[in-house]
Design an enzyme around this catalytic site. Sequence first.
Site, mmCIF file in Angstrom:
data_model
loop_
_atom_site.group_PDB
_atom_site.id
_atom_site.type_symbol
_atom_site.label_atom_id
_atom_site.label_comp_id
_atom_site.label_asym_id
_atom_site.label_seq_id
_atom_site.Cartn_x
_atom_site.Cartn_y
_atom_site.Cartn_z
ATOM 1 N N ASP A 10 5.179 79.751 89.342
ATOM 2 C CA ASP A 10 5.163 81.212 89.478
ATOM 3 C C ASP A 10 6.604 81.689 89.252
ATOM 4 O OD1 ASP A 10 6.579 80.818 91.851
ATOM 5 O OD2 ASP A 10 5.152 81.887 93.128
ATOM 6 N N ILE B 51 5.510 75.247 98.579
ATOM 7 C CA ILE B 51 4.403 75.112 99.543
ATOM 8 C C ILE B 51 3.147 75.832 99.066
ATOM 9 C CG2 ILE B 51 3.647 75.604 101.890
ATOM 10 C CD1 ILE B 51 6.608 75.307 102.765
ATOM 11 N N HIS C 128 2.123 55.394 98.133
ATOM 12 C CA HIS C 128 1.098 55.353 99.182
ATOM 13 C C HIS C 128 -0.029 56.354 98.989
ATOM 14 C CE1 HIS C 128 3.762 53.200 102.433
ATOM 15 N NE2 HIS C 128 3.688 52.533 101.279
ATOM 16 N N HIS D 249 -3.874 51.356 100.704
ATOM 17 C CA HIS D 249 -3.662 52.787 100.427
ATOM 18 C C HIS D 249 -4.814 53.365 99.619
ATOM 19 C CE1 HIS D 249 0.208 52.301 102.194
ATOM 20 N NE2 HIS D 249 0.513 51.336 101.338
HETATM 21 C C1 RB5 Z 1 6.768 84.307 95.775
HETATM 22 O O1 RB5 Z 1 7.610 85.305 96.238
HETATM 23 C C2 RB5 Z 1 6.673 83.204 96.802
HETATM 24 O O2 RB5 Z 1 5.935 83.611 97.887
HETATM 25 C C3 RB5 Z 1 6.082 81.961 96.168
HETATM 26 O O3 RB5 Z 1 6.843 81.571 95.083
HETATM 27 C C4 RB5 Z 1 5.986 80.741 97.050
HETATM 28 O O4 RB5 Z 1 7.203 80.490 97.676
HETATM 29 C C5 RB5 Z 1 4.861 80.676 97.969
HETATM 30 O O5 RB5 Z 1 4.653 79.683 98.667
#
Ligand code: RB5
Length: 145
Positions: free
Chosen positions: A7, A68, A97, A132
């Site tokens: 993104d 994340i 693993h 594993h």
């Molecule tokens: C985008 O601003 C941000 O929320 C996205 O890149 C990410 O960090 C989400 O987990």
Amino acid sequence: MIALAADHGGFALKEQVKQWLDEQQIPYRDFGTLDGASCDYPDMAAAACDAVVAGSCEKALLFCGTGIGISMAANKIKGIRAACCSDYFSAKYTRMHNDANALCLGGRVVGAGLAIELVDVFLHTAFEGGRHQRRIDKVAALENR
Ligand code: RB5
């Protein structure tokens, strides 16, 4: 073939990693985003992960701000084992693993130098199998509950 997706939060790091992949002559397919404009990480994760599940790409490298959000999205896709890593040990052992097939990196968390170390060890470390395999089979079974 490596699938790439990011993104806007991971776009710049994806471009830096692409430069390294070019230098290493490691082939990749870039599923976007192709500019820094705001976009949604689940959309970006889906295209790259679908290519991994379909077998046209071997692994995915996914990027968002933290790593994340895109890892959460990727792990909703059946057959994807995505690991969000910011240290070398985790990037290595998630291959050994967990047989992770997607590495997720935070463009606002790790610098390009560390990211490249993580990508390098992730792409070049084999799954150990054995006990594993039983565990990742159990992880896969959770997808069908
Ligand atoms: C985008 O601003 C941000 O929320 C996205 O890149 C990410 O960090 C989400 O987990």
